[in-house]
Design an enzyme around this catalytic site. Structure first.
Site, short mmCIF file in Angstrom:
data_model
loop_
_atom_site.label_atom_id
_atom_site.label_comp_id
_atom_site.label_asym_id
_atom_site.label_seq_id
_atom_site.Cartn_x
_atom_site.Cartn_y
_atom_site.Cartn_z
CG ASP A 113 -1.69 -1.29 1.36
OD1 ASP A 113 -2.41 -1.63 0.41
OD2 ASP A 113 -1.57 -1.96 2.39
CG HIS A 141 -3.69 -4.84 2.86
ND1 HIS A 141 -3.27 -4.04 1.82
CD2 HIS A 141 -4.18 -5.96 2.29
CE1 HIS A 141 -3.49 -4.66 0.68
NE2 HIS A 141 -4.05 -5.82 0.94
#
Length: 257
Positions: A113, A141
């Site tokens: 990410d 996440h």
């Protein structure tokens, strides 16, 4: 699956000029003996329409047996990184299944990410991701994660400037940018009909590099156990914080500059 693993072994030999040796095995005692670093990537692949909670039940079974062996055969100093999703929920399962290993030795994956957020900013500025630093990925996440660029800096037009100052686009930063990062995994799966592979492998390599060699910048993001003090996050929750790395250990950064 040993035949498939042999195929992976062949590819690794082709792609890794620094590789000295590799052992392909399905025996836990051989796999985990004297390990310095362990990556738990084996989990049920996420499919279109699935959320983290859909993966959790199956992945607990996968991780539990392996981590028990980790605690039995690996070094007590082993560093453990949980990659298989939902990483922030699977990691506490891993920790509890290997009580002989200090919980500070565990972290879970948020570098993918982190890379996605930096890529979006770099494309918007017309630079490369290596020119961007100090992006913070908060929370976990999932679609609730929050990319924070208030402390991010980048090389832009020949000088280092704050990303916020360089972009001057509140609507994009508070709208499309956040949504793109939050939904990137689901969007990619819709396009490929499979979970991401190449970008995930790249992010794993980046995670190893910053943990083992220490980052050149001030801090990086990792999912680590909260201490109950930092950022008002309750104790013993896995949460993606900005962390400083030193001597292959992490420390949560309070109020980064």
């Amino acid at each position: 699956m040993m035949g498939v693993l042999e195929g992976v072994l062949m590819e690794l030999k082709d792609c890794a000029p620094l590789l000295k040796d590799i052992i392909a095995t399905d025996k836990e005692k051989v796999t985990f003996k004297h390990l310095d670093m362990a990556f738990f990537v084996g989990s049920m692949p996420r499919r279109e329409g699935m959320e983290g909670k859909d993966l959790l039940k199956a992945n607990v079974k996968i991780f539990k047996s392996q981590v028990s062996a980790l605690g039995k055969y690996a070094k007590n100093s082993v560093k453990v990184i949980v990659v298989g999703n939902p990483a922030n929920t699977s990691c506490p399962t891993v920790i509890k299944s290997a009580p002989s290993i200090p919980k500070e030795s565990f972290c879970c994956f948020s570098h993918l990410d982190h890379n996605q957020a930096m890529a979006q900013i770099a494309l918007k500025l017309g630079v490369t991701s290596k020119d961007i630093k100090n992006v913070i990925l908060c929370r976990n996440h999932s679609y609730t994660q929050y990319p924070d660029i208030n402390h991010a800096k980048g090389k832009y037009e020949g000088k280092e400037v704050g990303v916020y100052e360089a972009l001057k686009d509140d609507r994009w930063l508070k709208g499309e940018f956040i949504m793109t990062v939050q939904q990137h995994g689901a969007t990619l799966i819709m396009a490929r009909k499979l979970s991401n592979e190449v970008s995930a492998v790249k992010a794993i390599g980046d995670h190893i590099r910053v943990l083992w060699l220490e980052p050149q910048w001030q801090y990086v993001c990792m999912g680590v156990m909260s201490d109950g003090k930092s950022y008002a996050v309750p104790e013993d929750l896995l949460y993606s914080f900005a962390v400083a790395i030193k001597n292959q250990s992490w420390e949560i950064v309070e109020g980064p500059d």
